[in-house]
Write a protein that holds these residues in place. Structure first.
Motif, PDB file in Angstrom:
ATOM      1  N   PRO A  23     -36.425 -19.325 -82.301  1.00 11.68           N
ATOM      2  CA  PRO A  23     -35.561 -18.185 -82.667  1.00 11.68           C
ATOM      3  C   PRO A  23     -34.276 -18.112 -81.848  1.00 11.68           C
ATOM      4  O   PRO A  23     -33.202 -17.886 -82.400  1.00 11.68           O
ATOM      5  N   ASP A  24     -34.370 -18.314 -80.547  1.00 10.47           N
ATOM      6  CA  ASP A  24     -33.168 -18.209 -79.704  1.00 10.47           C
ATOM      7  C   ASP A  24     -32.169 -19.312 -80.022  1.00 10.47           C
ATOM      8  O   ASP A  24     -30.956 -19.079 -80.057  1.00 10.47           O
ATOM      9  N   TYR A  25     -32.672 -20.507 -80.238  1.00 12.74           N
ATOM     10  CA  TYR A  25     -31.768 -21.618 -80.574  1.00 12.74           C
ATOM     11  C   TYR A  25     -31.132 -21.373 -81.942  1.00 12.74           C
ATOM     12  O   TYR A  25     -29.924 -21.584 -82.117  1.00 12.74           O
ATOM     13  N   ALA A  26     -31.930 -20.917 -82.913  1.00 11.19           N
ATOM     14  CA  ALA A  26     -31.394 -20.630 -84.243  1.00 11.19           C
ATOM     15  C   ALA A  26     -30.291 -19.581 -84.164  1.00 11.19           C
ATOM     16  O   ALA A  26     -29.242 -19.700 -84.813  1.00 11.19           O
ATOM     17  N   ARG A  27     -30.513 -18.568 -83.365  1.00  9.07           N
ATOM     18  CA  ARG A  27     -29.506 -17.510 -83.199  1.00  9.07           C
ATOM     19  C   ARG A  27     -28.205 -18.090 -82.642  1.00  9.07           C
ATOM     20  O   ARG A  27     -27.112 -17.768 -83.107  1.00  9.07           O
ATOM     21  N   ALA A  28     -28.327 -18.960 -81.648  1.00  9.92           N
ATOM     22  CA  ALA A  28     -27.133 -19.556 -81.042  1.00  9.92           C
ATOM     23  C   ALA A  28     -26.376 -20.411 -82.048  1.00  9.92           C
ATOM     24  O   ALA A  28     -25.143 -20.384 -82.113  1.00  9.92           O
ATOM     25  N   VAL A  29     -27.106 -21.177 -82.857  1.00 11.29           N
ATOM     26  CA  VAL A  29     -26.467 -22.039 -83.865  1.00 11.29           C
ATOM     27  C   VAL A  29     -25.757 -21.194 -84.913  1.00 11.29           C
ATOM     28  O   VAL A  29     -24.620 -21.491 -85.317  1.00 11.29           O
ATOM     29  N   ILE A  30     -26.394 -20.127 -85.365  1.00 14.25           N
ATOM     30  CA  ILE A  30     -25.798 -19.249 -86.381  1.00 14.25           C
ATOM     31  C   ILE A  30     -24.541 -18.582 -85.847  1.00 14.25           C
ATOM     32  O   ILE A  30     -23.516 -18.518 -86.526  1.00 14.25           O
ATOM     33  N   GLN A  31     -24.595 -18.104 -84.623  1.00 12.43           N
ATOM     34  CA  GLN A  31     -23.422 -17.466 -84.025  1.00 12.43           C
ATOM     35  C   GLN A  31     -22.303 -18.474 -83.786  1.00 12.43           C
ATOM     36  O   GLN A  31     -21.118 -18.144 -83.928  1.00 12.43           O
ATOM     37  N   ALA A  32     -22.671 -19.715 -83.465  1.00 11.88           N
ATOM     38  CA  ALA A  32     -21.655 -20.752 -83.277  1.00 11.88           C
ATOM     39  C   ALA A  32     -20.919 -21.047 -84.580  1.00 11.88           C
ATOM     40  O   ALA A  32     -19.787 -21.537 -84.559  1.00 11.88           O
ATOM     41  N   GLY A  33     -21.555 -20.720 -85.708  1.00 11.71           N
ATOM     42  CA  GLY A  33     -20.927 -20.917 -87.012  1.00 11.71           C
ATOM     43  C   GLY A  33     -19.969 -19.800 -87.389  1.00 11.71           C
ATOM     44  O   GLY A  33     -19.464 -19.788 -88.516  1.00 11.71           O
ATOM     45  N   GLY A  34     -19.738 -18.870 -86.477  1.00  9.37           N
ATOM     46  CA  GLY A  34     -18.765 -17.808 -86.712  1.00  9.37           C
ATOM     47  C   GLY A  34     -19.344 -16.518 -87.236  1.00  9.37           C
ATOM     48  O   GLY A  34     -18.608 -15.611 -87.641  1.00  9.37           O
ATOM     49  N   ILE A  35     -20.669 -16.380 -87.259  1.00 14.17           N
ATOM     50  CA  ILE A  35     -21.318 -15.163 -87.730  1.00 14.17           C
ATOM     51  C   ILE A  35     -21.740 -14.345 -86.512  1.00 14.17           C
ATOM     52  O   ILE A  35     -22.551 -14.807 -85.698  1.00 14.17           O
ATOM     53  N   HIS A  36     -21.204 -13.138 -86.388  1.00 15.25           N
ATOM     54  CA  HIS A  36     -21.473 -12.325 -85.202  1.00 15.25           C
ATOM     55  C   HIS A  36     -22.029 -10.944 -85.526  1.00 15.25           C
ATOM     56  O   HIS A  36     -22.412 -10.212 -84.606  1.00 15.25           O
ATOM     57  N   ASP A  37     -22.049 -10.575 -86.807  1.00 13.40           N
ATOM     58  CA  ASP A  37     -22.655  -9.302 -87.177  1.00 13.40           C
ATOM     59  C   ASP A  37     -24.148  -9.356 -86.860  1.00 13.40           C
ATOM     60  O   ASP A  37     -24.873 -10.221 -87.375  1.00 13.40           O
ATOM     61  N   ASP A  38     -24.620  -8.457 -86.028  1.00 16.33           N
ATOM     62  CA  ASP A  38     -26.007  -8.514 -85.567  1.00 16.33           C
ATOM     63  C   ASP A  38     -27.009  -8.481 -86.713  1.00 16.33           C
ATOM     64  O   ASP A  38     -28.006  -9.215 -86.702  1.00 16.33           O
ATOM     65  N   ALA A  39     -26.760  -7.628 -87.700  1.00 18.87           N
ATOM     66  CA  ALA A  39     -27.689  -7.503 -88.820  1.00 18.87           C
ATOM     67  C   ALA A  39     -27.786  -8.813 -89.594  1.00 18.87           C
ATOM     68  O   ALA A  39     -28.890  -9.261 -89.962  1.00 18.87           O
ATOM     69  N   GLU A  40     -26.639  -9.433 -89.851  1.00 23.39           N
ATOM     70  CA  GLU A  40     -26.655 -10.696 -90.600  1.00 23.39           C
ATOM     71  C   GLU A  40     -27.292 -11.815 -89.785  1.00 23.39           C
ATOM     72  O   GLU A  40     -28.075 -12.619 -90.324  1.00 23.39           O
ATOM     73  N   VAL A  41     -26.966 -11.870 -88.519  1.00 26.01           N
ATOM     74  CA  VAL A  41     -27.566 -12.890 -87.659  1.00 26.01           C
ATOM     75  C   VAL A  41     -29.080 -12.743 -87.649  1.00 26.01           C
ATOM     76  O   VAL A  41     -29.826 -13.722 -87.791  1.00 26.01           O
ATOM     77  N   ASN A  42     -29.555 -11.506 -87.509  1.00 28.03           N
ATOM     78  CA  ASN A  42     -31.002 -11.263 -87.480  1.00 28.03           C
ATOM     79  C   ASN A  42     -31.665 -11.697 -88.772  1.00 28.03           C
ATOM     80  O   ASN A  42     -32.764 -12.276 -88.753  1.00 28.03           O
ATOM     81  N   ARG A  43     -31.029 -11.412 -89.916  1.00 27.38           N
ATOM     82  CA  ARG A  43     -31.622 -11.809 -91.192  1.00 27.38           C
ATOM     83  C   ARG A  43     -31.648 -13.333 -91.339  1.00 27.38           C
ATOM     84  O   ARG A  43     -32.604 -13.900 -91.877  1.00 27.38           O
ATOM     85  N   ARG A  44     -30.619 -13.988 -90.883  1.00 23.23           N
ATOM     86  CA  ARG A  44     -30.585 -15.446 -90.970  1.00 23.23           C
ATOM     87  C   ARG A  44     -31.649 -16.074 -90.067  1.00 23.23           C
ATOM     88  O   ARG A  44     -32.324 -17.036 -90.454  1.00 23.23           O
ATOM     89  N   VAL A  45     -31.824 -15.524 -88.884  1.00 22.69           N
ATOM     90  CA  VAL A  45     -32.868 -16.018 -87.988  1.00 22.69           C
ATOM     91  C   VAL A  45     -34.243 -15.768 -88.604  1.00 22.69           C
ATOM     92  O   VAL A  45     -35.121 -16.643 -88.596  1.00 22.69           O
ATOM     93  N   GLU A  46     -34.429 -14.583 -89.146  1.00 16.83           N
ATOM     94  CA  GLU A  46     -35.709 -14.240 -89.770  1.00 16.83           C
ATOM     95  C   GLU A  46     -36.022 -15.191 -90.919  1.00 16.83           C
ATOM     96  O   GLU A  46     -37.158 -15.674 -91.046  1.00 16.83           O
TER      97      GLU A  46
END
Length: 278
Positions: free
Chosen positions: A131-154
């Protein structure tokens, strides 16, 4: 393998195209015959969409009418295609995440695969991410909205459930060492701990230099009784193909890359060395 609405729909589209071609009928001829049999709302473009797997939820009545158009009288074959239509109408879990997954083409095919072979050069494969690595990869892609990041990780974690069920596909992952160097200790440890007889991780070391997949990673999905599908992606597009010539080309690339990769045990040692250095 588990029921995959995406795979069932894909198989249905392919079989309906084959039936039309076997009858040597044009899309316009199919429409004319469908109307003669009492069908409504049929057009040549509709035939094209369904044969290209561009329909969302097949109507069983439409499939049954097409079977009449194509003079399919074998009861077992009719039952099989109707079964595919009913399975294709089901909603996979990924449908609830269409805001972050789109149509979820790859995600929808994975549950029906018997084997998944993936090559990654810059990131850890999604099916093996923490989960932590996935979150970092998603945020590195330019997505920073917490709700969207959480859904993508989920959603990414839900994808991984296929590795824990009774119909688990084999997973062979080849990862360039460059991706491992950017991973945290927990992610590297996970790559060691998650391995078992039908889930293996191999590493492409620096020593191999340029290799057959240097232009980008890819995934091969094998299915019992069906053709292999190749999935490729870049930051802006995703693509699936089961064209036999293209699949053969990617199979050859995979063989070359596999020949360049370290063995499973050598890869495990390299990953442990990276952990020890952190």
């Amino acid at each position: 393998m588990a029921v995959s609405p995406t795979l069932s729909k894909r198989r249905l589209s392919k079989r309906l195209r084959e039936l039309r071609e076997a009858k040597r009928m044009t899309a316009d001829a199919v429409v004319e015959r469908a109307h003669a049999l009492g069908g409504t709302r049929w057009s040549a473009s509709k035939i094209t969409r369904l044969e290209r797997d561009e329909w969302l939820r097949p109507r069983v009545e439409d499939v049954e009418l097409l079977l009449d158009v194509y003079d399919v009288t074998d009861l077992a074959e009719r039952a099989e295609l109707v079964r595919l239509a009913r399975e294709a109408r089901q909603r996979g879990w990924w449908a609830a995440y269409d805001d972050v997954l789109g149509r979820g083409a790859l995600t929808g095919l994975e549950p029906g695969a018997s084997r998944i072979r993936t090559v990654e050069l810059t990131v850890i494969p999604g099916l093996l991410q923490t989960p932590d690595y996935a979150r970092a990869v998603i945020q590195a892609g330019g997505i920073h909205d917490d709700a969207e990041v959480n859904r993508r990780v989920e959603a990414r974690m839900l994808r991984q459930r296929i590795l824990a069920g009774p119909d688990t596909p084999q997973l062979w992952a080849i990862i360039d060492v460059a991706a491992l160097r950017k991973a945290d200790t927990a992610q590297l440890r996970h790559l060691i701990d998650v391995q078992r007889r039908d889930l293996r991780v191999r590493v492409l070391p620096d020593e191999v230099g340029p290799h057959a997949a240097v232009s980008g990673g890819f995934t091969l999905l094998d299915f019992d009784g069906d053709s292999t599908v190749v999935y490729t992606e870049n930051p802006v597009t995703q693509a699936l193909t089961d064209d036999p010539d293209r699949v053969r080309e990617w199979e050859l690339v995979y063989q070359y890359v596999s020949a360049s990769a370290l063995s499973v045990e050598e890869s495990r040692t390299l990953i442990q060395d990276l952990i020890d250095r952190q």
